[in-house]
Structures are given as C-alpha cells and as structure tokens.
Design a protein around this motif. Structure first.
Motif, PDB file in Angstrom:
ATOM      1  N   VAL A 453       0.529  -1.591   0.029  1.00  0.00           N
ATOM      2  CA  VAL A 453      -0.163  -0.488   0.301  1.00  0.00           C
ATOM      3  C   VAL A 453       0.886   1.594  -0.235  1.00  0.00           C
ATOM      4  CG1 VAL A 453      -1.611  -1.551   1.492  1.00  0.00           C
ATOM      5  CG2 VAL A 453      -0.114  -0.333   2.482  1.00  0.00           C
ATOM      6  N   CYS A 454       0.273   2.198  -0.627  1.00  0.00           N
ATOM      7  CA  CYS A 454       1.217   3.569  -0.792  1.00  0.00           C
ATOM      8  C   CYS A 454       1.090   4.464   1.237  1.00  0.00           C
ATOM      9  CB  CYS A 454       0.486   4.600  -1.541  1.00  0.00           C
ATOM     10  SG  CYS A 454       0.209   4.382  -3.064  1.00  0.00           S
ATOM     11  N   PRO A 455       2.676   5.176   1.272  1.00  0.00           N
ATOM     12  CA  PRO A 455       2.747   5.649   2.633  1.00  0.00           C
ATOM     13  C   PRO A 455       1.365   6.118   2.886  1.00  0.00           C
ATOM     14  CG  PRO A 455       4.163   5.905   1.102  1.00  0.00           C
ATOM     15  CD  PRO A 455       2.943   5.114   0.427  1.00  0.00           C
ATOM     16  N   ALA A 456       0.986   6.781   4.214  1.00  0.00           N
ATOM     17  CA  ALA A 456      -0.124   7.703   4.737  1.00  0.00           C
ATOM     18  C   ALA A 456       0.403   9.269   3.967  1.00  0.00           C
ATOM     19  CB  ALA A 456      -0.152   7.794   6.100  1.00  0.00           C
ATOM     20  N   GLY A 457      -0.910   9.755   3.530  1.00  0.00           N
ATOM     21  CA  GLY A 457      -0.789  10.873   2.762  1.00  0.00           C
ATOM     22  C   GLY A 457      -0.405  11.104   1.322  1.00  0.00           C
ATOM     23  N   THR A 458      -0.131   9.714   0.905  1.00  0.00           N
ATOM     24  CA  THR A 458      -0.343   9.309  -0.796  1.00  0.00           C
ATOM     25  C   THR A 458      -1.291   8.606  -1.402  1.00  0.00           C
ATOM     26  OG1 THR A 458       0.882   7.606  -0.390  1.00  0.00           O
ATOM     27  CG2 THR A 458       2.402   9.720  -0.344  1.00  0.00           C
ATOM     28  N   THR A 459      -1.956   8.838  -2.545  1.00  0.00           N
ATOM     29  CA  THR A 459      -3.217   8.097  -2.976  1.00  0.00           C
ATOM     30  C   THR A 459      -1.767   7.633  -4.495  1.00  0.00           C
ATOM     31  OG1 THR A 459      -4.013   9.518  -2.319  1.00  0.00           O
ATOM     32  CG2 THR A 459      -5.313   8.215  -4.276  1.00  0.00           C
ATOM     33  N   GLU A 460      -2.409   6.732  -4.724  1.00  0.00           N
ATOM     34  CA  GLU A 460      -1.926   5.535  -5.672  1.00  0.00           C
ATOM     35  C   GLU A 460      -3.036   5.544  -6.798  1.00  0.00           C
ATOM     36  OE1 GLU A 460      -1.188   0.927  -7.175  1.00  0.00           O
ATOM     37  OE2 GLU A 460      -2.085   0.943  -5.095  1.00  0.00           O
ATOM     38  N   CYS A 461      -1.730   6.577  -7.328  1.00  0.00           N
ATOM     39  CA  CYS A 461      -2.321   7.548  -9.068  1.00  0.00           C
ATOM     40  C   CYS A 461      -1.437   6.657 -10.371  1.00  0.00           C
ATOM     41  CB  CYS A 461      -1.982   8.935  -9.358  1.00  0.00           C
ATOM     42  SG  CYS A 461      -3.569   9.323  -8.392  1.00  0.00           S
ATOM     43  N   ASN A 462      -2.236   5.750 -11.263  1.00  0.00           N
ATOM     44  CA  ASN A 462      -1.263   4.812 -12.285  1.00  0.00           C
ATOM     45  C   ASN A 462      -0.399   3.624 -12.395  1.00  0.00           C
ATOM     46  OD1 ASN A 462      -3.691   5.949 -14.288  1.00  0.00           O
ATOM     47  ND2 ASN A 462      -2.000   8.350 -14.129  1.00  0.00           N
ATOM     48  N   GLY A 463      -0.686   3.612 -10.804  1.00  0.00           N
ATOM     49  CA  GLY A 463       0.776   2.905 -10.247  1.00  0.00           C
ATOM     50  C   GLY A 463       1.535   3.222  -9.500  1.00  0.00           C
ATOM     51  N   ALA A 464       1.336   5.071  -9.104  1.00  0.00           N
ATOM     52  CA  ALA A 464       3.116   5.792  -8.198  1.00  0.00           C
ATOM     53  C   ALA A 464       2.142   6.034  -7.555  1.00  0.00           C
ATOM     54  CB  ALA A 464       3.511   6.328  -9.478  1.00  0.00           C
ATOM     55  N   CYS A 465       2.415   5.800  -6.023  1.00  0.00           N
ATOM     56  CA  CYS A 465       2.066   7.581  -4.829  1.00  0.00           C
ATOM     57  C   CYS A 465       2.435   8.575  -4.885  1.00  0.00           C
ATOM     58  CB  CYS A 465       2.601   6.093  -3.229  1.00  0.00           C
ATOM     59  SG  CYS A 465       2.108   4.131  -3.374  1.00  0.00           S
ATOM     60  N   VAL A 466       1.380   8.740  -4.680  1.00  0.00           N
ATOM     61  CA  VAL A 466       1.680  10.815  -5.199  1.00  0.00           C
ATOM     62  C   VAL A 466       0.302  11.580  -4.185  1.00  0.00           C
ATOM     63  CG1 VAL A 466       2.216  10.091  -7.210  1.00  0.00           C
ATOM     64  CG2 VAL A 466      -0.803  10.749  -6.992  1.00  0.00           C
ATOM     65  N   ASN A 467       1.156  12.713  -3.869  1.00  0.00           N
ATOM     66  CA  ASN A 467       0.521  13.531  -3.098  1.00  0.00           C
ATOM     67  C   ASN A 467      -0.596  14.267  -4.451  1.00  0.00           C
ATOM     68  OD1 ASN A 467       0.083  15.349  -1.464  1.00  0.00           O
ATOM     69  ND2 ASN A 467       1.489  15.600   0.145  1.00  0.00           N
ATOM     70  N   THR A 468      -1.354  13.782  -4.250  1.00  0.00           N
ATOM     71  CA  THR A 468      -2.604  15.301  -4.495  1.00  0.00           C
ATOM     72  C   THR A 468      -2.911  16.460  -4.206  1.00  0.00           C
ATOM     73  OG1 THR A 468      -4.372  14.020  -3.157  1.00  0.00           O
ATOM     74  CG2 THR A 468      -3.449  13.223  -5.290  1.00  0.00           C
ATOM     75  N   GLY A 469      -2.236  16.184  -3.142  1.00  0.00           N
ATOM     76  CA  GLY A 469      -1.739  18.131  -2.313  1.00  0.00           C
ATOM     77  C   GLY A 469      -0.823  18.612  -3.443  1.00  0.00           C
ATOM     78  N   THR A 470      -0.326  18.649  -4.350  1.00  0.00           N
ATOM     79  CA  THR A 470       0.925  18.908  -4.908  1.00  0.00           C
ATOM     80  C   THR A 470       1.458  18.649  -6.211  1.00  0.00           C
ATOM     81  OG1 THR A 470       2.613  17.912  -3.794  1.00  0.00           O
ATOM     82  CG2 THR A 470       2.580  19.085  -2.391  1.00  0.00           C
ATOM     83  N   ASN A 471       1.404  17.076  -6.640  1.00  0.00           N
ATOM     84  CA  ASN A 471       1.593  16.484  -7.695  1.00  0.00           C
ATOM     85  C   ASN A 471       0.808  17.260  -8.992  1.00  0.00           C
ATOM     86  OD1 ASN A 471       1.284  14.763  -9.916  1.00  0.00           O
ATOM     87  ND2 ASN A 471       3.282  13.662  -8.957  1.00  0.00           N
ATOM     88  N   ILE A 472       1.655  17.624  -9.893  1.00  0.00           N
ATOM     89  CA  ILE A 472       0.766  18.364 -11.062  1.00  0.00           C
ATOM     90  C   ILE A 472       0.187  17.788 -11.966  1.00  0.00           C
ATOM     91  CG2 ILE A 472       2.743  20.635 -11.137  1.00  0.00           C
ATOM     92  CD1 ILE A 472       3.909  19.275 -13.361  1.00  0.00           C
TER      93      ILE A 472
END
Length: 576
Positions: A453-472
């Motif tokens: 699972v992705c770390p806390a504060g990140t979301t899995e998008c397209n197989g990668a864990c990203v921070n939707t609050g800062t990922n462009i």
C-alpha cells in the motif's frame, strides 16, 4: 569224466563210436555274405606227420607221403584228439575255418560267420550263420550274444557253459557271475575260510551260541558264555566290576590312587566314579564329596576365599561396592569399586567430590565449575539456548532439518512468518516478501498486513504513490494535470508566480527556478524534467528532496522517483 587234451569250454560229442572235439569258433568281421546266410564248407584233405586225414574221418597210414593232390597244413591248423587208441576224428581250427568261410561263401558288410550254438556237430560249417558283431547263431537265428562270462547254451539261453564241475567241493557255481563261491555266508560276526568255506570267530573272540563274543568286555558273556553282569556293573578283563573304585574308576583299567587323586563317586551315581584332584577340586576338596562354599576355592585341599572374607562370606575387596578396600566400606550409587577404591562410574567426572556428567551438567558443563547462564542448557559439554539452537531445539540432540529455524524451542517459523531463503520472514510487513516469499513492494509502497500500500498522505495513481495536494499531474485527484505555468498546491493548480525582470524570468524568494517558465516551491525543491529532445517533449516537475523527476519504467508515467530507484540514461531518467 574229463578227456585228456580238452580245453576249458570244449564239449565232447560221440559219433561212429569215436570222440569228436567240438570247440566254439570265434571269427573276425568278413567282407562277403548276408546275415543269417548258411556257411556250408566243402571237404578238404590235409596231410600231417605222414597221416592221410579226411574231413569225415582220420585214417592212419603211417609212412605214406602226401601226394601233389593233397593240401599241406601246419600242425597248428588241425587239432586231433585220440581216445583209447580208436580212430582219430579231426576238426578245423578257427584260422582255417575263417579263411575258408570268407573265401568260398562270404559274410559281407562286417558280418561274422559263426557255428550254430544249438546244433554243434562234426561238420562245423554246415550249421553256421552270418551274423552281426554282438550276435550269436542259435536255432537257425541270429540272437543277441550273452554278456561274459556267460555263453549261448543249446537251448539258446545264457548260462555258464563251463558247468558246475569246475568248482571244487564244497564250493558251487554262482549262476550270475559263473564264479565258484561258498554255498552259505557266515553270520554272527564269523569269518569264512576262502577254500573250505568253514565259519570261524576272529582271534580273541569265542563262539557263544553261534555268535562271536569278546568274553573280556561283553557284560552279557563276561569271562564265559552266558555270564551276565549286574545292571550297574561292567565287564573288565572277564570280570564283572563297578566303576567306582580303583583299578576301574569310571572305566576299565583306570587307576586314580596317588597322593592328591582319588576315585570319587559321581553325584546321583554311587556305582560310577571319576578320578578327582583332592587338592584343587572345589566339590571334592581334601576328600570325596567335600564341597566348598560359594566363592571359595580349593587350595592344597582346603576351602579358602581367594580375595578376602567379610562376616564369613567371600568377597573381592578390589571390586565389591559394599566392601571396597576394607570390609563395610560402601560406595555410593554413582561410584564403583576399582582396585579397592570408590571411583566415579564410566562417563562421570569427580568435581569436588561429586560425580557429574560434564556433557549435561549445567553447573559443570564441559569442565568442573563451568556454569551455564540462566535459560541455557548443557548439551554435549556446551552451554546453548535450546529455544533457538537448531542443533538442540527444545532439548539436547533434537536437530532441525536443514534450513528450518528453531523458534521458541520448536523447529519452524512462528505464526505469521514463512521460511524464505532459509530465514523466517514476517510476510505481513516485509516489503521484499509481502504476503508471500519473493513478492516485493515498489517504492515508496509499504507492506501492511501482507499487502503493498502507499504511505499515509499519498494516493496510488497509475501505479505510483503521489501526493494529490502537490502533484501537478494528479492535483486534487488522479489524472488532474496543472498547466505548464501552474503549480499544484493545496490540491489546487496555482500560478508559479514567475516574474520577468529586465527580460529574465525570476522566481519568488525561497523558490527554485526549474525552467524559464516555472519555479519549484520550498517544499518541493528538486527540479526535474526533459527537454524537447526526448520522445516525451519538454517536461518539468518539482519533487521532494531525495527524489528526482523520471519516467516510470513499467507505467511510462511522469513521476518523482527515489534516487535509489532512478537510472540515468543519455536524455532521460527512468524509475525502476
């Protein structure tokens, strides 16, 4: 009555008041003739010693010489028998007969010309037949020849032709072997005289009622025929005696008497004895039937204890645990008596007066006074933790299978763990063995309850864990991209606040310039991107410290990649 001049096997026949010799003729294989063919013989004349001899009779004409018309034969070719001065009758012998038979009549194919055994007469060849070897003519037929020493009789049976007159009385002829034998065999152990056929006992034996007996040792004919000894007696030198005294102790002629030997009766057999040594025999010590006690030996005719005596009992002070060295000295259970001293048993060691096993004693493990730590066990002289030692798992000598660990004194992994590459792994949290051996979680994912699972504060998008609050590329949600002059902050796309001063793009204070048209905020200080020379075109992004902008090797998506997973190529960076 036997006629002088006859040979064994010849018979005498009367003809015209004269005696004619008829002898069996044995011939060699011929070259002419057929089986059963008659061998007729013409009359021949022979002149011997001036005598005119005709086949049908011999006429004595002394002094007359043989003329040219007579056939001359050697003396060995004709045999004559003269009886009481009468006329002489002659018979051709085998050499002349065979010659005539082959030359004039012939027996071919290996056949033999022989006289008929049934009709022997003066004219030998008148009754002859041509027969195969191993056959004899008899009664006008070729019959199987008789096995020697028997011959063909006139009745065509096989019998001894010599006749019983050959045997001298009292012997008779054996009809099977034709030999002269005694008429009755001897019995009762007697021998037989080969000439007189008398039966007699061997030397030293006596004839008792038809049986040869040795009167010197026969207990039923002891000394004389019919003298029987008592049931317990034996016959020695012709006398009935008991075997319990000299000079017949246990057997005839056995004498024991000496300074140290005597004839002692056997137990349970008073009438039988045996020579005993009264100086050494423990059952006859000093005298017959004087037995020593258990443990005693007989020395010089006296019963003694060889290794010592305690309270009237024979003991061995060298080995007796209850009387070790001296009477009453008792060895403890863990000790034995060796050479009169109490010693620790085999496998035990004396440590300060106590017998211990250095292989298993925790207070003396391997050597005296070497103590194992709390929780440890002494196994094979070494202190070990049987809760974790694979060679002593749960107890000494309990070895786990190769590659299997020892956990809490049991061979195997604890609950929630699996044996991966020879080690117990917690597949619930291990990122390299998540849920099962060999299942790795891609960074920055973590293994939680056996799932990547992705770390806390990140979301899995397209197989990668990203921070939707800062990922462009995923600002406020997956696949929500900000424009080339915008930045994602607070899950919203906002301008990068790039200003142009004297023809040059400048970023706000504390920001990092990423390109001529973009700046990176303080919390994402790393600028990564591609120029127009890459297949993806110009692309820039701001990443966290310790990461770099890269293309996902498996997804092809633009992402911030941990430096440890990034690989620099000529015109771009890939994230593995």
């Amino acid at each position: 009555m036997r006629v002088p001049g006859l040979y064994a096997g010849e018979s005498l026949y009367a003809s015209h008041n004269n005696y004619i010799v008829a002898s069996p003729v044995v011939v060699s294989p011929g070259q002419l003739g057929v089986v059963g063919k008659s061998c007729s013989q013409p009359k021949l004349r022979t002149c011997i010693d001036g005598a005119d001899i005709q086949y049908n009779g011999c006429y004595q004409e002394r002094g007359r010489e043989c003329g040219s018309n007579w056939q001359i034969a050697a003396a060995t070719e004709v045999r004559c028998a003269i009886w009481l001065g009468r006329n002489v009758n002659c018979e051709y012998v085998r050499d002349q007969a065979v010659s005539d038979c082959r030359r004039r009549h012939g027996c071919d194919g290996g056949l033999l010309c022989q006289p008929d055994a049934q009709t022997k007469g003066a004219d030998l060849w008148r009754d002859g037949l041509c027969c195969l070897p191993g056959q004899t003519p008899c009664g006008g037929l070729c019959r199987p020849s008789c096995p020697p020493p028997k011959g063909m009789a006139p009745d065509c049976s096989c019998r001894c032709l010599s006749g019983p007159f050959r045997c001298r009385w009292p012997k008779i002829q054996d009809p099977d072997t034709c030999q002269c034998v005694c008429p009755d065999p001897c019995t009762g152990g007697k021998l037989q005289d080969p000439d007189r056929c008398d039966c007699y006992c061997p030397s030293g034996f006596t004839d008792c009622g038809g049986t040869c007996r040795l009167l010197s040792s026969d207990r039923f004919n002891c000394g004389s025929c019919g003298t029987e000894c008592l049931p317990d007696q034996h016959c020695c030198s012709g006398e009935c005696v008991f075997f319990n005294r000299d000079p017949n102790c246990g057997g005839c002629g056995i004498v024991c008497a000496s300074n140290s030997r005597a004839c002692c009766a056997l137990p349970g057999a008073a009438k039988s004895g045996k020579c005993r040594n009264l100086t050494t025999d423990p059952n006859n010590c000093g005298g017959c039937r004087i037995a020593c006690r258990e443990g005693q030996v007989c020395q010089a005719g006296r019963c003694v204890c060889p290794q010592g005596e305690c309270a009237g009992v024979c003991v061995d002070l060298r080995t007796d645990r209850n009387n070790c060295g001296t009477c009453g000295n008792h060895c403890s259970n863990d000790r034995v008596c060796v050479s009169g001293r109490c010693m620790c048993r085999t496998g035990l060691t004396d440590c300060s007066g106590v017998c211990v096993d250095l292989q298993t004693d925790r207070g003396h493990c391997g050597s005296c006074a070497r103590t194992c730590a709390p929780g440890e066990t002494c196994c094979s002289g070494n202190c070990t933790n049987t809760q974790a030692d694979v060679n002593h798992c749960g107890g000494c000598g309990q070895r786990c299978a190769p590659g299997v660990p020892c956990v809490n004194g049991m061979c195997g992994c604890p609950p929630g763990h699996r044996l991966c590459s020879g080690r117990c792994i917690d597949v619930r949290s291990d990122p390299n063995n998540c849920g099962a051996c060999g299942v790795s979680c891609p960074s920055p994912k973590a293994c939680v309850n056996g799932t990547c699972v992705c770390p806390a504060g990140t979301t899995e998008c397209n197989g990668a864990c990203v921070n939707t609050g800062t990922n462009i590329d995923n600002c406020g949600g997956c696949n929500r991209k900000c424009g080339p002059t915008s930045w994602c902050e607070g899950a919203n796309c906002v301008p990068t606040q790039v200003s142009c001063v004297n023809g040059t793009c400048r970023c706000p204070s504390g920001w990092t310039k990423c390109s001529d048209t973009s700046c990176c905020p303080p919390h994402l200080p790393v600028c990564g991107g591609f120029t127009n020379t890459t297949p993806w075109g110009a692309r820039y992004t701001c990443c966290e410290a310790g990461t770099v902008g890269a293309i996902g090797h498996y997804t092809g998506a633009w992402k911030c990649c941990p430096i440890r997973d990034a690989v620099q190529f000529t015109d771009h960076i890939r994230c593995y």
